[in-house]
Scaffold this active site. Structure first.
Site, short mmCIF file in Angstrom:
data_model
loop_
_atom_site.label_atom_id
_atom_site.label_comp_id
_atom_site.label_asym_id
_atom_site.label_seq_id
_atom_site.Cartn_x
_atom_site.Cartn_y
_atom_site.Cartn_z
N ASN A 137 -13.25 7.46 0.63
CA ASN A 137 -13.10 7.16 2.05
C ASN A 137 -14.36 6.47 2.55
OD1 ASN A 137 -14.31 9.85 1.76
ND2 ASN A 137 -13.98 10.17 3.95
N GLU A 139 -15.90 5.62 6.26
CA GLU A 139 -15.78 5.77 7.71
C GLU A 139 -16.50 4.65 8.44
OE1 GLU A 139 -15.40 10.63 7.78
OE2 GLU A 139 -17.22 9.72 8.56
N ASN A 140 -16.15 4.51 9.71
CA ASN A 140 -16.75 3.50 10.56
C ASN A 140 -16.94 4.11 11.94
OD1 ASN A 140 -16.46 1.04 12.54
ND2 ASN A 140 -16.96 0.18 10.54
N ALA A 141 -17.96 3.66 12.65
CA ALA A 141 -18.20 4.18 14.00
C ALA A 141 -16.98 3.96 14.90
CB ALA A 141 -19.43 3.51 14.62
N GLU A 144 -7.36 7.02 -0.76
CA GLU A 144 -6.13 6.63 -1.45
C GLU A 144 -5.80 5.15 -1.20
OE1 GLU A 144 -5.49 10.90 0.13
OE2 GLU A 144 -6.66 9.13 0.65
N CYS A 174 -3.00 11.85 3.65
CA CYS A 174 -2.53 11.86 5.03
C CYS A 174 -1.20 11.09 5.11
CB CYS A 174 -3.58 11.23 5.96
SG CYS A 174 -3.73 9.43 5.81
N CYS A 192 -1.41 7.33 4.28
CA CYS A 192 -1.58 7.08 2.85
C CYS A 192 -0.29 7.35 2.08
CB CYS A 192 -2.72 7.92 2.29
SG CYS A 192 -4.34 7.30 2.80
#
Length: 137
Positions: free
Chosen positions: A51, A53-55, A64, A95, A98
């Site tokens: 994974n 992540e981004n702000a 996945e 999730c 996905c």
């Protein structure tokens, strides 16, 4: 191993080990919830993802979808199985987004997940009954 799984225990464990290794490369500074995925293909190749992540949370990508997108970029579109590794001891199935994304490529493939009870396998189409498809499947 619990659940019904057409893969050998050794193969499932090796795939989980690859997912756990990929989890170590996750970029999860906001949630602290690192996830790795490893996808097995018929020729024996394994493609991993983590994974990122981004702000701007909606721009984050799950492990996945990261792995499957990488596989497609490599010309691989027929996965045999996927392992997903969340934090140690946490049962971490894909999730909903996905599940739908993966179903595009192989709706019946086994999803290998590890929790406190060990490694288990669940068919993707059991996790996503009646998933959306334009293919009439």
């Amino acid at each position: 191993m619990n659940g019904s799984n057409p893969l050998s225990s050794d193969t499932a464990e090796a795939l989980m080990a690859a997912a756990e290794e990929a989890r170590g490369r996750a970029y999860a500074p906001y949630s602290g919830f690192s996830v790795g995925a490893a996808i097995l293909f018929g020729d024996g190749r394994v493609v991993t993802g983590c994974n990122v992540e981004n702000a701007s949370y909606s721009l984050s990508i799950c492990a996945e979808r990261n792995a499957m997108s990488t596989a497609v970029a490599m010309g691989l579109t027929r996965p045999v199985a996927i392992a997903v590794a969340g934090p140690d001891g946490v049962f971490c199935p894909p999730c909903g987004a996905c599940r739908q994304f993966l179903a595009e490529f192989s709706g019946g493939m086994p999803v290998i997940i590890k929790g406190e009870g060990g490694i288990t396998s669940i068919a993707l189409n059991e996790l996503l009954p009646s998933g959306f498809s334009l293919k009439g499947e």
